[in-house]
Motif scaffolding. Structure first.
Motif, mmCIF file in Angstrom:
data_model
loop_
_atom_site.group_PDB
_atom_site.id
_atom_site.type_symbol
_atom_site.label_atom_id
_atom_site.label_comp_id
_atom_site.label_asym_id
_atom_site.label_seq_id
_atom_site.Cartn_x
_atom_site.Cartn_y
_atom_site.Cartn_z
ATOM 1 N N ASP A 1 -5.786 -38.594 44.802
ATOM 2 C CA ASP A 1 -5.725 -40.039 44.532
ATOM 3 C C ASP A 1 -4.304 -40.488 44.268
ATOM 4 O O ASP A 1 -3.914 -41.595 44.660
ATOM 5 C CB ASP A 1 -6.604 -40.392 43.323
ATOM 6 C CG ASP A 1 -8.081 -40.200 43.628
ATOM 7 O OD1 ASP A 1 -8.440 -40.256 44.821
ATOM 8 O OD2 ASP A 1 -8.875 -40.031 42.669
ATOM 9 N N TYR A 2 -3.513 -39.629 43.565
ATOM 10 C CA TYR A 2 -2.155 -40.054 43.268
ATOM 11 C C TYR A 2 -1.356 -40.217 44.542
ATOM 12 O O TYR A 2 -0.504 -41.098 44.647
ATOM 13 C CB TYR A 2 -1.479 -39.083 42.300
ATOM 14 C CG TYR A 2 -1.390 -37.639 42.803
ATOM 15 C CD1 TYR A 2 -0.390 -37.253 43.712
ATOM 16 C CD2 TYR A 2 -2.266 -36.675 42.350
ATOM 17 C CE1 TYR A 2 -0.315 -35.940 44.152
ATOM 18 C CE2 TYR A 2 -2.187 -35.383 42.787
ATOM 19 C CZ TYR A 2 -1.215 -35.005 43.698
ATOM 20 O OH TYR A 2 -1.128 -33.712 44.139
ATOM 21 N N GLU B 1 -2.558 -43.482 46.300
ATOM 22 C CA GLU B 1 -2.121 -44.697 45.595
ATOM 23 C C GLU B 1 -0.651 -44.955 45.827
ATOM 24 O O GLU B 1 -0.222 -46.086 46.027
ATOM 25 C CB GLU B 1 -2.415 -44.552 44.096
ATOM 26 C CG GLU B 1 -2.073 -45.805 43.305
ATOM 27 C CD GLU B 1 -2.439 -45.664 41.833
ATOM 28 O OE1 GLU B 1 -2.187 -46.622 41.080
ATOM 29 O OE2 GLU B 1 -2.978 -44.605 41.442
ATOM 30 N N THR B 2 0.169 -43.856 45.828
ATOM 31 C CA THR B 2 1.611 -44.032 46.058
ATOM 32 C C THR B 2 1.873 -44.544 47.456
ATOM 33 O O THR B 2 2.688 -45.446 47.671
ATOM 34 C CB THR B 2 2.331 -42.704 45.828
ATOM 35 O OG1 THR B 2 2.039 -42.236 44.514
ATOM 36 C CG2 THR B 2 3.845 -42.881 45.967
ATOM 37 N N THR C 1 0.678 -48.342 47.505
ATOM 38 C CA THR C 1 1.397 -49.355 46.718
ATOM 39 C C THR C 1 2.889 -49.319 46.931
ATOM 40 O O THR C 1 3.561 -50.337 46.754
ATOM 41 C CB THR C 1 1.091 -49.160 45.226
ATOM 42 O OG1 THR C 1 1.564 -47.862 44.819
ATOM 43 C CG2 THR C 1 -0.405 -49.245 44.963
ATOM 44 N N ARG D 1 4.954 -47.729 45.014
ATOM 45 C CA ARG D 1 5.572 -47.749 43.697
ATOM 46 C C ARG D 1 5.338 -46.413 43.010
ATOM 47 O O ARG D 1 4.535 -45.586 43.452
ATOM 48 C CB ARG D 1 4.966 -48.858 42.830
ATOM 49 C CG ARG D 1 5.179 -50.247 43.362
ATOM 50 C CD ARG D 1 4.881 -51.265 42.262
ATOM 51 N NE ARG D 1 3.535 -51.103 41.750
ATOM 52 C CZ ARG D 1 2.477 -51.759 42.221
ATOM 53 N NH1 ARG D 1 2.635 -52.606 43.230
ATOM 54 N NH2 ARG D 1 1.292 -51.566 41.708
ATOM 55 N N CYS E 1 3.703 -44.035 40.512
ATOM 56 C CA CYS E 1 2.336 -44.029 39.997
ATOM 57 C C CYS E 1 2.157 -42.889 39.035
ATOM 58 O O CYS E 1 2.808 -41.841 39.137
ATOM 59 C CB CYS E 1 1.325 -43.899 41.140
ATOM 60 S SG CYS E 1 1.375 -45.260 42.296
ATOM 61 N N VAL E 2 1.270 -43.105 38.078
ATOM 62 C CA VAL E 2 0.884 -42.078 37.113
ATOM 63 C C VAL E 2 -0.600 -41.861 37.269
ATOM 64 O O VAL E 2 -1.402 -42.797 37.149
ATOM 65 C CB VAL E 2 1.216 -42.500 35.670
ATOM 66 C CG1 VAL E 2 0.830 -41.403 34.707
ATOM 67 C CG2 VAL E 2 2.699 -42.836 35.534
ATOM 68 N N SER E 3 -1.025 -40.626 37.492
ATOM 69 C CA SER E 3 -2.431 -40.337 37.772
ATOM 70 C C SER E 3 -3.198 -40.103 36.490
ATOM 71 O O SER E 3 -2.607 -39.774 35.459
ATOM 72 C CB SER E 3 -2.540 -39.103 38.661
ATOM 73 O OG SER E 3 -2.195 -37.935 37.905
ATOM 74 N N THR F 1 4.337 -39.656 40.560
ATOM 75 C CA THR F 1 4.762 -39.655 41.953
ATOM 76 C C THR F 1 5.628 -40.860 42.234
ATOM 77 O O THR F 1 5.455 -41.924 41.640
ATOM 78 C CB THR F 1 3.550 -39.696 42.897
ATOM 79 O OG1 THR F 1 2.750 -40.821 42.568
ATOM 80 C CG2 THR F 1 2.713 -38.440 42.778
ATOM 81 N N THR G 1 3.305 -47.072 30.713
ATOM 82 C CA THR G 1 2.063 -46.743 31.421
ATOM 83 C C THR G 1 0.960 -47.569 30.801
ATOM 84 O O THR G 1 1.177 -48.388 29.920
ATOM 85 C CB THR G 1 1.735 -45.237 31.303
ATOM 86 O OG1 THR G 1 1.519 -44.945 29.914
ATOM 87 C CG2 THR G 1 2.854 -44.392 31.869
ATOM 88 N N SER G 2 -0.238 -47.384 31.251
ATOM 89 C CA SER G 2 -1.396 -48.050 30.669
ATOM 90 C C SER G 2 -2.053 -47.196 29.600
ATOM 91 O O SER G 2 -3.210 -47.392 29.272
ATOM 92 C CB SER G 2 -2.412 -48.377 31.774
ATOM 93 O OG SER G 2 -2.813 -47.187 32.435
#
Length: 1010
Positions: A126-127, A130-131, A134, A136, A138-140, A157, A258-259
């Motif tokens: 998924d990481y 997503e990279t 997007t 950008r 990303c943090v998985s 990533t 991060t979130s």
């Protein structure tokens, strides 16, 4: 008492101290908790800032590493491997490994290089997706590594761009959540004894926790409320619980890099430990303060209550003390001393009252015993307490023989019986029965009773006595005794009996007078001769005049008299036929009545008075006046009806003559050339005939036999239609005013005839106002009642329209007014009027079921009132008559007319227009000729009035022979044909005389074409 006061004051002081202490403790706890929460939030902010800075730093380094990757480097795995191996700084944070992926997801290089994943495809991660999607960093979320330890890791990533800004690869760095030294160092950080830090991602996965077993586990929604609030945007501190149920003070904050959510958890037992210590000190201090206050209050109450206890002991000894010894000692000037002085004053006042009560008792006893009114008193045991001297004189029984005994009854009765005082004691006054005595409740004393009557052999003499008795009650309202008085009224009663005997004869005379005066059905009264003031009135006068007796007695006879000058008194026929003058009297309601009076003078209660008998003759006089008016109206009606019958008959015969004249003249006019010199002469004949026809119509209108086409019309609309014409008829010096009802007033009428009515009335009004004036036309709805009909002598009950035409002209006298509706009667100069205008108005109004009335006085103008019945049908507008087209035909027509001239003229006319004409001279001849040519005859023209068999009977006979045969009637009488059920009043089946040629030919053609 001292103990109770001590306890009460102690409880009050304890309550106030407790409230103060608890309030202070609660305020302290609130401030302490706020301080702990603030300190913990400050710590969390500091740690979160450090983590954000550290992560931002390595994400920048990772992005810098991605910038160093070139397309050539991606094509050379060895160079790529060396690049990753040189990134020692990155390996500090990304402690698991560094990776380089191609655009397709194939791992090109990895550090450490001994990993066996190079060349494998990681595009499913998924990481990576997503990279690539997007573009950008990303943090998985955490996931289990495919390495042999399978530790939970997090992948960072960053995309790799070429010179055209296209993604050609991905650089990644992974963090081992169980080895990462920075996160582990944070997880190992202790807050107090048991406080700790924890980190969660946006999927509720545990990224950092002191308990490694919890790392990578997920907190479901609801199990960690503070985490739920933080993910929703909340940042702050609150009380919560751990997974194991331990209460903690938890602060949460979302990292900016991060979130992830960083949380600080501090067990409440450690965070609020100082509060428990404070509570222990508070409880111990409160107990000590309570004991101290109890001791102080007890000593203070002992000092305060010492005088009160001394006063209480004096009160206990008071019953055995006398004189000044009963007074309480006054030891001070404080409240207790003042209370002792007040008590002493009360003792002295009570002694004075006892002395006064004893004196009052002795006075009351002396008052009863020495009273001139015989009096005795008994107690609740019916024993005699007092028997005064007056009672001894009246009864002959001594007080010494009765006081203390219950034998007081022996002074009044031969056998033992209850006196009125005994009844009062027993409470049986409501059911008592005293022979030969009349008893009632006292009017002066509610609880007392009064009896009066004869006592036989009271002290040897019959006596008429008044007995009065009442209870004697104590302060509680209880009956303790009863007192009875006896008054001897024997002499007064004997005088009263003598007076009654002497007045019997006078009373009998008074009764006879009362019956003659009071019960007389006619009003009677007596009034003073000199002042005319009423002295007495009977019931009939009160009932008839409406005044009460008090009002009559405050009035004089003149008050019954209205203004005689404004109301002249009529005379009524007397017993011998002579006229007796009547009097007008005014009743209270304002109405005036006519009375006959008879009177005579006599002495009335010492005053010279006139006794008057009045007889109301109002209804009798009114009935006589109505009879005279009705007789006059009947005479006028019969005269008008006779004139109407005469004029109707003349008009009928004249119509037949005019029909022949107009018919032949029209036929001559049609045959002559337009340039013929005879055209003018024939035209003059026709114009003269039209004037004669108008005269005939006026006579028919008066006799109510004019042709009429009634329809629902509005009276206001009719007046509006002729208003412009009316203004042309009247000169400028006459002002025309219309006051029409706001709502339309529908009636069943012939609008043309009503317009003629208005025109005739306006012309008459104009001629009556030669010097100018005002002419008013008004309309309004009105309901005629039985009272209206009885008062005016005309009309019938129902709803009507009242149309009023008023002028301010010269008016007329009564004699002229009675003849205005007669035909040919006129007050105008010869040649100025025919005398048929108002006769036509009268006939049209009567023909429409209405009534007309005229009121006039010389010099005061004239008022015409016309009453026309209202209808429920809505008024409709009249359509203009269609243009007539005269056409002939070849059909066969049966013509029935008894007048030979008219019959020949109409026959010749019809034949000139192509018709075949069969002529008959009367009804029987018509039936016979119809039988002979029934199949050929398509139309029958019938005169209504004929000898032997009239037109209607002939029509019935012909219809029996040929049902549905078409018929056209001729007549000079509307009533002859409108009432004919065979045509139901249809104007298409009727032609009036004098006959208009084009009208008749048009109706013949229309009937044949149906």
């Amino acid at each position: 008492m001292k103990t109770k006061m001590t306890l009460a004051v102690f409880l009050l002081v304890s309550f106030l101290m407790s409230v103060t202490a608890v309030t202070s403790l609660l305020y302290f706890e609130k401030k302490f908790k706020q301080s702990i929460s603030h300190q913990q939030w400050t710590l969390l902010n500091s740690v979160a800032t450090q983590i954000d800075d550290r992560i931002f730093e390595f994400m920048v380094d990772l992005d810098t590493l991605a910038d160093a990757v070139t397309p050539q480097l991606l094509d050379d795995p060895a160079r790529a491997q060396r690049l990753l191996d040189d990134q020692k700084r990155q390996r500090v944070f990304f402690d698991n490994s560094l990776f380089l992926f191609s655009r397709s997801g194939t791992m090109i290089a990895a550090s450490p290089k001994d990993l066996n994943f190079i060349g494998k495809d990681f595009s499913f991660r998924d990481y990576f997706r997503e990279t690539m999607a997007t573009g950008r960093i990303c943090v998985s979320p955490p996931f289990a590594s495919i390495q042999k330890e399978s530790h939970p890791i997090i992948m960072f990533t960053a995309p790799v761009y070429d010179s055209r800004n296209r993604i050609i690869g991905v650089v990644g760095g992974s963090v081992d959540l169980r080895k990462q030294h920075y996160l582990r160092s944070l997880a190992a950080l202790k807050l107090g004894q048991n406080g700790f830090l924890s980190l969660y991602d946006s999927q509720r996965n545990v990224l950092m926790h002191p308990d490694r077993k919890l790392v990578l586990l997920r907190d479901p929604p609801g199990t960690n409320p503070m985490l739920d609030q933080a993910l929703a945007g909340f940042e702050g501190t609150g009380e919560s619980r751990t997974r194991s149920g331990v209460p903690v003070l938890r602060s949460v904050k979302k990292l900016q890099s991060t979130s992830w959510v960083l949380a600080v958890s501090y067990p409440l037992s450690d965070a609020y430990a100082p509060l428990r210590t404070a509570r222990y000190y508070f409880v111990a201090g409160s107990l000590a303060a309570a004991l101290m206050s109890l001791l102080i209050v007890w000593l203070f109450m002992r000092y305060l209550t010492r005088p009160l206890l001394s006063f209480t002991r004096h009160l206990e000894k008071l019953p055995g003390l006398e004189g000044e010894a009963r007074l309480a000692p006054v030891g001070s000037k404080d409240e207790m001393g003042q209370m002792a002085e007040t008590f002493n004053r009360m003792i002295l006042e009570l002694e004075q009252r006892e002395v006064a009560l004893q004196e009052q008792k002795e006075f009351a006893e002396s008052l009863v015993l020495n009273s001139s009114l015989p009096t005795f008193v008994i107690d609740c045991g019916h024993r005699v307490l007092f028997w005064n001297k007056a009672c001894e004189e009246l009864t002959g029984v001594k007080a010494a023989d009765l006081v203390g005994t219950d034998r007081h009854w022996a002074a009044f009765h031969a056998e033992k019986s209850s006196t009125l005082a005994d009844v009062i004691i027993d409470g049986t006054v409501e059911t008592m029965s005293v022979p030969d005595m009349k008893c009632e409740r006292s009017h002066l004393l509610r609880s007392g009773w009064h009896c009066e009557g004869w006592y036989e052999r009271l002290n040897g003499t019959d006596r008429y006595v008044f007995l009065d008795a009442a209870p004697i009650r104590n302060d509680k309202g209880e009956t303790v005794a009863a007192i009875q008085t006896i008054r001897d009224f024997t002499d007064l009663k004997q005088a009263e009996l003598d007076l009654e005997r002497s007045r019997d004869f006078y009373l009998q005379s008074e009764e006879r007078y009362r019956q003659l005066f009071e019960d007389n059905p006619h009003p009677m009264w007596a009034h003073a001769v000199d002042t005319d003031a009423f002295l007495a009135v009977n019931h009939a006068a009160i009932r008839h005049y409406g005044y009460s007796e008090q009002e009559f007695l405050s009035m004089t006879v003149n008050d019954l008299m209205p203004n005689e000058e404004a109301h002249p008194v009529p005379r009524a026929p007397g017993a011998k036929g002579e006229l007796v003058p009547l009097r007008r009297h005014l009743r209270k309601d304002g109405s005036v009545i006519l009375v006959e009076t008879s009177s005579h003078v006599m002495d009335f209660a010492g005053v010279q008075a006139e006794i008057v008998l009045a007889h109301d003759v109002t209804e009798r006089v009114r009935a006589e006046q109505e009879k005279v008016a009705l007789e006059h109206q009947l005479t006028q009606s019969q005269k008008m009806e006779a004139i109407g019958t005469l004029t109707g008959g003349i008009a009928h015969d004249f119509n037949n003559i005019l029909t022949a004249i107009i018919g032949y003249a029209t036929m001559i006019q049609l045959e002559l050339e337009e340039q013929s010199p005879l055209q003018r002469k024939v035209g003059e004949i026709l114009r003269a005939s039209d004037r004669a026809a108008n005269l005939t119509r006026s006579l028919l209108a008066y006799s109510r036999r004019q042709v009429s086409n009634p329809a629902p019309v509005g009276v206001n609309s009719i007046i509006g239609n002729v208003e412009i014409l009316l203004r042309r008829l009247i000169p400028e010096n006459i002002e025309l005013k219309t006051q029409l009802c706001r709502d339309e007033l529908p009636i069943m009428a012939d609008s043309g005839q009503l317009e003629q009515v208005v025109m005739n009335l306006v012309v008459n009004a104009r001629d009556a106002m030669r010097d100018g004036g005002v002419l008013r036309i008004a309309t309004e709805p009105i309901t005629l009642s039985h009272d209206f009909i009885a008062a005016h002598g005309y009309g019938k009950p129902g709803d009507f329209v009242l149309m009023t035409v008023t002028d301010s002209g010269v008016g007329m006298d009564e004699k002229t007014r009675e003849r205005i509706f007669e035909p040919f009667f006129t007050t105008k100069e010869p040649g100025k009027g025919t005398g048929l205008g108002l006769a036509m108005v009268y006939g049209i109004v009567k023909q429409h079921g209405g009534f007309i009335n005229c009121y006039s006085e010389l010099g005061h103008g004239t008022v015409f009132r016309i009453y026309l019945p209202l209808t429920e049908s809505a008024a409709r507008e009249e359509a203009p008559p269609p243009d007539r087209e005269v056409r002939g035909g070849d059909e066969t027509i049966l013509l029935v007319e008894d007048d030979a001239v008219i019959r020949d003229m109409i026959g010749e006319l019809l034949e000139d227009f192509g018709y075949t004409v069969i002529m008959a001279v009367n009804g029987e001849d018509a039936v016979q000729k119809f039988k002979e040519a029934a199949s050929a005859v398509l139309l029958v023209i019938l005169d209504v009035i004929m000898p032997r068999m009239n037109g209607r009977e002939a029509c019935d006979a012909i219809s029996a022979l040929s049902p549905g045969v078409k018929v056209l009637f001729m007549s000079g009488y509307t009533a002859d044909i409108v009432s004919d059920s065979s045509i139901k009043g249809d104007p298409r089946h009727f032609v009036p005389k004098p006959i208009q040629i084009d009208e008749m030919l048009t109706k013949v053609r229309n009937l044949l074409d149906e």
